[in-house]
Design a protein around this motif. Structure first.
Motif, PDB file in Angstrom:
ATOM      1  N   GLN A 277       0.824  -1.307   0.137  1.00 40.95           N
ATOM      2  CA  GLN A 277      -0.112   0.069   0.069  1.00 40.95           C
ATOM      3  C   GLN A 277       0.705   1.288   0.032  1.00 40.95           C
ATOM      4  N   ARG A 278       1.923   1.278   0.838  1.00 39.74           N
ATOM      5  CA  ARG A 278       2.838   2.499   0.666  1.00 39.74           C
ATOM      6  C   ARG A 278       3.453   2.707  -0.581  1.00 39.74           C
ATOM      7  N   TRP A 279       3.708   1.556  -1.271  1.00 35.69           N
ATOM      8  CA  TRP A 279       4.399   1.554  -2.768  1.00 35.69           C
ATOM      9  C   TRP A 279       3.369   2.150  -3.721  1.00 35.69           C
TER      10      TRP A 279
ATOM     11  N   ARG B 274       3.691   5.650  -5.645  1.00 34.66           N
ATOM     12  CA  ARG B 274       3.692   5.642  -7.017  1.00 34.66           C
ATOM     13  C   ARG B 274       2.555   6.706  -7.614  1.00 34.66           C
ATOM     14  N   GLN B 275       1.624   6.709  -6.812  1.00 37.86           N
ATOM     15  CA  GLN B 275       0.508   7.913  -7.228  1.00 37.86           C
ATOM     16  C   GLN B 275       0.886   9.402  -6.870  1.00 37.86           C
ATOM     17  N   VAL B 276       1.819   9.421  -5.669  1.00 33.64           N
ATOM     18  CA  VAL B 276       2.566  10.858  -5.584  1.00 33.64           C
ATOM     19  C   VAL B 276       3.546  11.238  -6.657  1.00 33.64           C
ATOM     20  N   GLN B 277       4.194  10.001  -7.164  1.00 34.32           N
ATOM     21  CA  GLN B 277       5.081  10.352  -8.183  1.00 34.32           C
ATOM     22  C   GLN B 277       4.343  10.636  -9.492  1.00 34.32           C
ATOM     23  N   GLN B 278       3.303  10.143  -9.788  1.00 31.02           N
ATOM     24  CA  GLN B 278       2.583  10.227 -10.928  1.00 31.02           C
ATOM     25  C   GLN B 278       1.947  11.642 -11.109  1.00 31.02           C
TER      26      GLN B 278
END
Length: 371
Positions: free
Chosen positions: A285-287, A291-295
């Motif tokens: 879930q953290r990953w 990934r959402q924040v990076q996107q």
């Protein structure tokens, strides 16, 4: 609890909480695997001992292969469990301390150390480690003579089997006949060790154990003939060779150990699987969140580059923070459209995000597109 103990406990908790307890889960999995390995080994030994015959010593020769001859003297025979009285072949060993006679005499001298931490309540870790290693026996000497187990009466007037201790690392059923503690005189160096919490010797424990003649013991091993003499030797796969217990008591002891190992492996395995599953889900879930924040960050960079590549922006449409890009993001719930996408994300990442215009707390921002 002292400050040092609190710091150690905090360090242990921080290590245990690493990766949501993944390290603890791996450690428990290792212990569970070790318990299962010991369980299978112990249960296999229990089955072999339970299936092994327990004949009289005088009947051992009938269990050997009938074609055994001088050319096959080293051929191993079946696993047997026999019980008899210890008898020396020739001379016996006399204990120097107690004067008792036996076929095996073991003498150990061990230094005993204090457990005081010192006046300051602490000690050097290296010194503590060294002192712990010094608690092992300082000297250990074992003397033995060839001996046999007899089936009642006295050798050679009754059936006997020669006991071979070659290449045997199993514990021996020795009896303590001498136990004395010698105090160690303190020195000036001992005073310094006490101040700084280093362990120092307070006594020398002198022990002597023997295997007395005439004691009834049980031998669990491989039966064979050696130079025409029936001999029993140890089996490395089994947990014992010579024991004071009978065959039934040995089986009962192994049954208890197998139950303990089984439930230990089951409980540790279940707990480790639970902890590792929780750690995997949490880190997954953290990953995904990362990934959402990076996107979102990549999308913001694309939007920023598109804003930078557009025509000249009127002064009334410039971001009030950077004064370089067009206002594209509106804050929620106040609704002010005063920042570009990049600056809006910077405002959201603050510990207490507020609208730069009205100073009202904000929850998020939304992208505004021109029609």
């Amino acid at each position: 609890m002292s400050s040092r103990d609190e710091a150690a406990a905090a360090a242990i908790v921080s290590v245990a909480a690493t990766w949501d307890g993944a390290l603890v889960g791996v450690a428990l999995a290792v212990f569970a695997a070790s318990a299962w390995a010991k369980y299978f080994s112990t249960s296999a030994s229990l089955r072999r001992i339970a299936a092994a015959p327990s004949p009289r010593i005088s009947d051992l020769r009938s269990l050997l292969h009938p074609n055994d001859s001088d050319s096959h003297e080293d051929r191993d025979g079946p696993l047997v469990v026999v019980r008899g009285a210890v008898s020396a072949l020739k001379a016996q060993i006399v204990s120097q301390s107690s004067g008792e006679r036996g076929v095996i005499v073991q003498r150990t001298q061990t230094f005993l150390y204090n457990e005081w931490r010192g006046i300051f309540g602490w000690s050097f870790d290296l010194d503590s480690f060294i002192e712990k290693t010094r608690k092992e026996p300082r000297s250990c000497s074992v003397r033995s003579v060839p001996f046999v187990l007899v089936d009642g009466g006295y050798w050679p007037h009754s059936g006997f089997v020669h006991v071979s201790l070659d290449c045997s690392s199993h514990p021996l059923p020795l009896t303590t006949v001498y136990h004395h503690l010698h105090p160690v005189q303190a020195t000036p160096y001992t005073f310094l060790q006490a101040i700084f919490g280093n362990g120092y010797a307070v006594g020398l424990l002198d022990e002597e154990k023997i295997l007395p003649v005439g004691e009834e013991i049980t031998a669990v091993g491989i039966c064979r003939t050696q130079h025409g003499i029936v001999e029993i030797k140890s089996c490395p796969e089994l947990p014992c060779f010579l024991s004071n217990m009978t065959k039934g008591e040995i089986e009962a002891d192994l049954e208890v150990k197998t139950r303990i190992l089984f439930w230990s492996g089951f409980v540790l395995g279940a707990v480790s699987i639970s902890i590792l599953s929780y750690a995997v889900v949490r880190n997954w879930q953290r990953w995904k969140s990362w990934r959402q924040v990076q996107q979102l960050h990549e999308d913001a960079q694309v939007q920023t580059s598109s804003d930078n590549g557009s025509d000249d922006v009127p002064d009334g449409q410039l971001c009030i923070i950077c004064l370089m890009r067009r206002r594209r993001s509106a804050f929620v719930p106040c609704g002010h459209l005063v920042c570009c996408s990049s600056c809006a994300m910077s405002v959201e990442r603050n510990s207490s995000p507020k609208c730069p215009l009205c100073r009202q707390n904000i929850r998020s921002s939304i992208r505004i597109y021109d029609s």
